[in-house]
Write an enzyme that holds these catalytic residues in place. Structure first.
Site, short mmCIF file in Angstrom:
data_model
loop_
_atom_site.label_atom_id
_atom_site.label_comp_id
_atom_site.label_asym_id
_atom_site.label_seq_id
_atom_site.Cartn_x
_atom_site.Cartn_y
_atom_site.Cartn_z
N GLU A 1 -7.59 -11.01 -9.78
CA GLU A 1 -6.84 -10.23 -8.80
C GLU A 1 -7.77 -9.88 -7.63
O GLU A 1 -8.90 -9.45 -7.86
CB GLU A 1 -6.29 -8.95 -9.43
CG GLU A 1 -5.36 -8.20 -8.49
CD GLU A 1 -4.73 -6.96 -9.12
OE1 GLU A 1 -4.03 -6.23 -8.41
OE2 GLU A 1 -4.94 -6.71 -10.32
N GLU B 1 -5.28 0.87 -17.47
CA GLU B 1 -5.17 -0.58 -17.68
C GLU B 1 -4.16 -0.91 -18.77
O GLU B 1 -3.44 -1.91 -18.66
CB GLU B 1 -6.55 -1.17 -18.00
CG GLU B 1 -7.62 -0.87 -16.97
CD GLU B 1 -7.22 -1.24 -15.56
OE1 GLU B 1 -7.66 -0.53 -14.62
OE2 GLU B 1 -6.47 -2.23 -15.37
N GLU C 1 0.34 -0.32 -8.70
CA GLU C 1 -0.85 0.53 -8.75
C GLU C 1 -0.52 2.01 -8.54
O GLU C 1 -1.02 2.87 -9.27
CB GLU C 1 -1.88 0.06 -7.72
CG GLU C 1 -2.46 -1.31 -8.02
CD GLU C 1 -3.17 -1.38 -9.37
OE1 GLU C 1 -3.46 -0.33 -9.98
OE2 GLU C 1 -3.44 -2.51 -9.83
#
Length: 974
Positions: free
Chosen positions: A217, A398, A420
């Site tokens: 990412e 996470e 996010e």
């Protein structure tokens, strides 16, 4: 403050071996954190190792050129990188921006991916077979353009038939397959080589410590193989990897392990292989591979449906003993997500790997999370209380991505906050439940104000859903993450906890397995609650921090308290920006008794100005506005000092009790620094009696949350204060902070000593991380910080005593930090011992570097330069770079903003030297220059000059180029 002899204070002038009780102590300056050593090592360690580390001969042997020489050589194309065999490819042309409005689906979808790796640290061969399916509506002749960087292509085939030269075209960053060579459904197979050890960008496949690992990412998968490297392309992955068993005994990838064994006839002597299959479609940014010599801790979790999930945490052998805390946090995260959101883990296996070289904090790859060691390892002698809390929060973050990011992902990178911002909000709620809701909320808002508010007032301001980008890596920002989380919190404020949960359930039900947009999330929230959230989209479109102006009136005879709220767009919002939909939580307190007369009510501010009535209020009140920080705005509410002191003592909203203390102190310090005037460095301020009285009342309070008490006693930091003014005078602001702290310490010395003694750890007391123990240490260390500001023999003795009696790194670090800014030899002796204790522990040594680089001491810049000459400093390690360059630019405000511009020049040289090694980290450091327009004119011109030098540097990466050009753009053109 001046220390001993000036020559001793400058590490750069040393010409003789360092002596134990002289120069060695001085050059250590301020300290970081202890390594995994016993307390007796602190009291008895020598400084000989430090003498070796900082001796002139050692520096000469290291043979490193200056940063300015390195950046000049790079500009001339002559630089050979330190400790690496690979030179980054210079950008051949001016970078081109991508725009959200231009989104279009690809002509082909990739349905399945079959990867075959022949692993090697110096060279890895990757064979990729992609099952293609032409998108409905795409023209048969459309070309397929795959992304690829730093790859050596060896072969291309469709359905097993090699392509001819005219069937494809290889560019610098692309591989184009002609539409004439493709069918509606076919398999494209490529073979390419990559060089992991040479990959210092730490994006794609690279070598770290003793392992191969990946970070994909946002756009790292294209550095592994040619692919449609975009998040809306979701495929199932099967991975076979093989390599020397002696080098890579552990072979990991996403999903579940399907097979393992040895096939030396195919893979070579001494090799072994593993096959991994992930049954859930995912975008390629979630791909992960780890291969290396690792040990692990193992546990299991039984899900709410009764399945048993195997949990493994891997690290280098020396670090396995530091994984237990993270494992416990992982199990708590599994449980919390089931209870709070009904989300159950979906694979049979969950693996985590700790990696020493990592650009980010961690990565949520499906079933194989990869963590920066700083965010997963925790020992009492290398991790502070704050580190323990951070590890728990990052592990949770996470894991929570499994549903908010993996099962439901982003259509394109403009939607990054969809995963996010939402997942930050979820991990914040988790941490609040695990610790203290009030303390967590205060901590989150402090971070928002110190990091995101300045960003929102700078040329780098952008909406939480950006409209364009050049390098996507530049948009992993406080705005996308922290402000994005605040936007999610406003949904809950408007809809209530039950309504928010209904919206989340509908979001998962509608979009599981899809790549979606922020609009899809907003629609789910609206549809689940029958709410009108059309106006709420403005939060996704407008940059800048809005201001809410509050005016009050009270008709006692009629019993009506009236609150008028007026909103103003942020300074970087577009002209004519429409009003936002803002939830403003309000309560009313009796001025006579402090009791709550009107409990918290969420007002919905939708218009430019609205008036809200509170009937039945027949006595004088003090309003408590924006409770819990219900919206990310500046609040302009005229309040006399006496009302703020009243709220500090009586507000039933714990956040606003803290907020009142911050407003009171902010008012004092900004007045001291007004127009660049104020006290001399080292002089105390004259503080109003109401300020002293409020501080004393908070300090001497007993029976409450000590963490919240410590936070209320803390002063607003430089970044928070600077975001509250139009023109920043850095030196005056630093002086005002110091003068206020010194004045409070002198006035409250006896009470500070008393509270400190009450909070001290009893001899032999075991280290605990429960909220009560953490709070006691925080309050103790806050008192010690104030006492050390007095710089008296008694204060220095107190610091030294805490160092020697330390039961954990939190004890030692707080005392080291406190004594580091004092005068005399005490700080030097402590510093020498500290370095010796942390030398062998990379994470603890990072703390030492960080504190040294942020120390406000004479000739600080020279000491920072000397730090970068030490053999243990490496530009190739992001944690070490952040500990020195990040600390200097973000925390050492007096010396970064030096009046002669030397701090800016040093930072610019460092960024240009780092850029070809790791452009992501270089670009993040360059953000420190984005505040130049808000500085007083002389400092602004000096900073602008260095920013222009970065922009014009030959071969600068697109990441750093974007930050520099955007920061320099005229406001109307930004």
């Amino acid at each position: 403050k001046e220390g001993p002899a000036a020559s001793a204070a400058d590490p750069l002038v040393l010409r003789a071996p360092l002596k134990v009780m002289g120069v060695a102590r001085l050059v250590l300056g301020m300290l970081g954190a202890l390594g995994p050593s016993a307390p007796h090592r602190i009291a008895g360690s020598s400084v000989l190792g430090l003498g070796r580390a900082l001796s002139t001969s050692a520096l000469a042997a290291n043979g490193r050129p200056s940063l300015r020489a390195m950046s000049a050589a790079q500009s001339n194309g002559e630089c050979k990188r330190q400790k690496t065999t690979m030179t980054a490819t210079a950008e051949a042309a001016k970078p081109v921006a991508k725009y959200r409005k231009d989104y279009a689906p690809p002509p082909y979808w990739i349905r399945t991916v079959d990867l075959d790796f022949a692993l090697g640290a110096d060279q890895t061969l990757v064979r990729a077979s992609l099952a293609l399916e032409r998108r409905e509506g795409a023209a048969p002749g459309d070309d397929l353009v795959l992304d690829g960087e730093d790859l050596a292509l060896e072969s291309v085939a469709v359905d097993g038939e090699p392509l001819q030269d005219g069937d494809y075209e290889l560019g610098d960053r692309t591989l184009t397959i002609r539409g004439s060579a493709l069918k509606a459904s076919c398999t494209l197979t490529t073979t390419a080589r990559t060089k992991p050890r040479a990959n210092t960008q730490l994006s794609g496949l690279y070598y770290s410590g003793s392992m191969l690992c990946t970070q994909c990412e946002a756009e790292g998968f294209r550095r592994i193989t040619y692919f449609l490297d975009r998040p809306d392309v979701m495929a199932t992955f099967k991975v076979r990897m093989a390599g020397p068993k002696a080098d890579f005994p552990v072979l990991l990838s996403n999903g579940n392990r399907a097979a393992e064994g040895a096939d030396e006839a195919r893979d070579g002597p001494g090799t072994h292989y593993a096959v991994w299959e992930d049954p859930f479609p995912k975008p390629c940014y979630l791909f992960a591979l780890v291969a290396g010599s690792l040990d692990k801790v193992t546990d299991s979790f039984t899900t709410m449906s009764g399945r048993t999930v195997e949990l493994n945490m891997y690290a280098m052998p020396r670090d396995v003993d530091a994984l237990d805390h993270a494992m416990g946090a992982l199990k708590r995260s599994f449980k919390w997500d089931e209870e709070a959101y009904g989300r159950e883990y979906d694979l049979d296996l969950f693996n985590v790997v700790a990696v020493p070289d990592f650009n980010m904090g961690a990565m949520e790859n499906k079933g194989l999370n990869v963590f920066n060691t700083a965010c997963v390892l925790a020992r009492p002698w290398s991790a502070t209380d704050a580190d323990y809390e951070r590890v728990e929060g990052v592990v949770a973050h996470e894991y929570f991505h499994n549903w908010t990011g993996n099962r439901v992902t982003c259509r394109d990178w403009f939607q990054l906050t969809l995963k996010e911002g939402l997942t930050v909000f979820r991990d914040q709620c988790f941490s609040a439940d695990m610790t203290s809701e009030a303390v967590k909320r205060v901590g989150d808002v402090r971070m928002l104000r110190s990091r995101q508010f300045p960003e929102d007032a700078s040329p780098l301001a952008h909406p939480i859903r950006p409209e364009s980008y050049v390098a996507m890596d530049n948009f992993y920002t406080a705005t996308v993450y922290e402000k994005g989380a605040e936007v999610i919190g406003m949904y809950r404020a408007l809809l209530g906890p039950e309504g928010f949960r209904k919206g989340m359930d509908l979001y998962f039900e509608r979009h599981d397995g899809q790549a979606v947009t922020c609009d899809d999330f907003r629609a789910a929230m609206a549809d689940a609650n029958g709410a009108d959230l059309a106006q709420f989209e403005e939060w996704y479109k407008q940059p800048g921090t809005p201001t809410v102006v509050a005016e009050t009136s009270h008709d006692l005879d009629a019993g009506v308290f009236r609150l008028t709220l007026t909103q103003k767009p942020g300074s970087t919002a577009p002209k004519g920006a429409p009003p936002l939909h803002i939830p403003v939580a309000v309560g009313l307190l009796s001025r006579a008794t402090g009791k709550e007369l009107a409990p918290t009510k969420v007002l919905e501010l939708r218009e430019a100005s609205q008036t809200f009535d509170f009937p039945g209020i027949r006595e004088a009140v003090v309003p408590s506005v924006l409770r819990g920080f219900s919206a990310p705005v500046h609040l302009d509410l005229p309040q006399p000092d006496e009302d703020l002191a009243f709220l500090m003592a009586h507000d039933t909203d714990p956040f606003n009790r803290w907020e009142a203390s911050q407003k009171l102190m902010t008012r004092v310090m900004l007045e001291l620094a007004k127009d660049g005037s104020g006290p001399e460095q080292g002089s105390p301020a004259a503080l109003p009696e109401v300020v002293l009285g409020a501080f004393k009342a908070t300090l001497t309070e007993e029976g409450g949350d000590m963490s919240l008490q410590a936070l209320a006693l803390g002063l607003p930091d430089f970044d928070t204060l600077s975001s509250a003014v139009d023109v920043v005078y850095p030196q005056a602001l630093c002086n005002a902070i110091g003068a206020t702290k010194l004045a409070l310490a002198r006035a409250m010395e006896a009470d500070l000593q008393k509270v400190y003694d009450r909070c001290c750890t009893k001899p032999g007391e075991p280290y605990k991380t429960d909220p009560a123990s953490v709070g006691r240490r925080r309050l103790r260390d806050t008192c010690l910080s104030y006492l050390a500001a007095l710089d008296t023999p008694a204060a220095r003795k107190r610091c030294t005593a805490q160092i020697l009696a330390a039961q954990c790194i939190t004890d030692a670090l707080a005392a080291f930090t406190a004594i580091a800014s004092t005068s005399g030899d005490d700080r030097l002796e402590a510093s020498s011992r500290f370095f010796e204790a942390v030398e062998a522990d990379p994470l603890a040594l990072d703390k030492w570097y960080r504190a040294r680089a942020s120390a406000d001491v004479p000739r600080a810049l020279d000491e920072v330069k000397a730090l970068m000459e030490l053999p243990s400093f490496e530009l190739t390690n992001p944690n070490r770079v952040r500990s020195v360059l990040g600390a200097f630019t973000m925390l050492n405000h007096r010396h970064f903003h030096a009046a002669d511009g030397s701090g800016y020049a040093f930072a610019a040289d460092s960024i240009m030297a780092l850029d070809p090694i790791n452009s992501q980290i270089a670009a993040r450091l360059a953000r420190a220059f984005s505040a130049w327009r808000r500085l007083e004119p002389k400092q602004a011109e000096l900073m602008k000059k260095e920013l222009e030098r970065i922009r014009d540097h030959k071969g600068i990466s697109r990441n750093t180029y974007e930050i520099a050009t955007t920061s320099l753009a005229e406001p109307d053109a930004a």
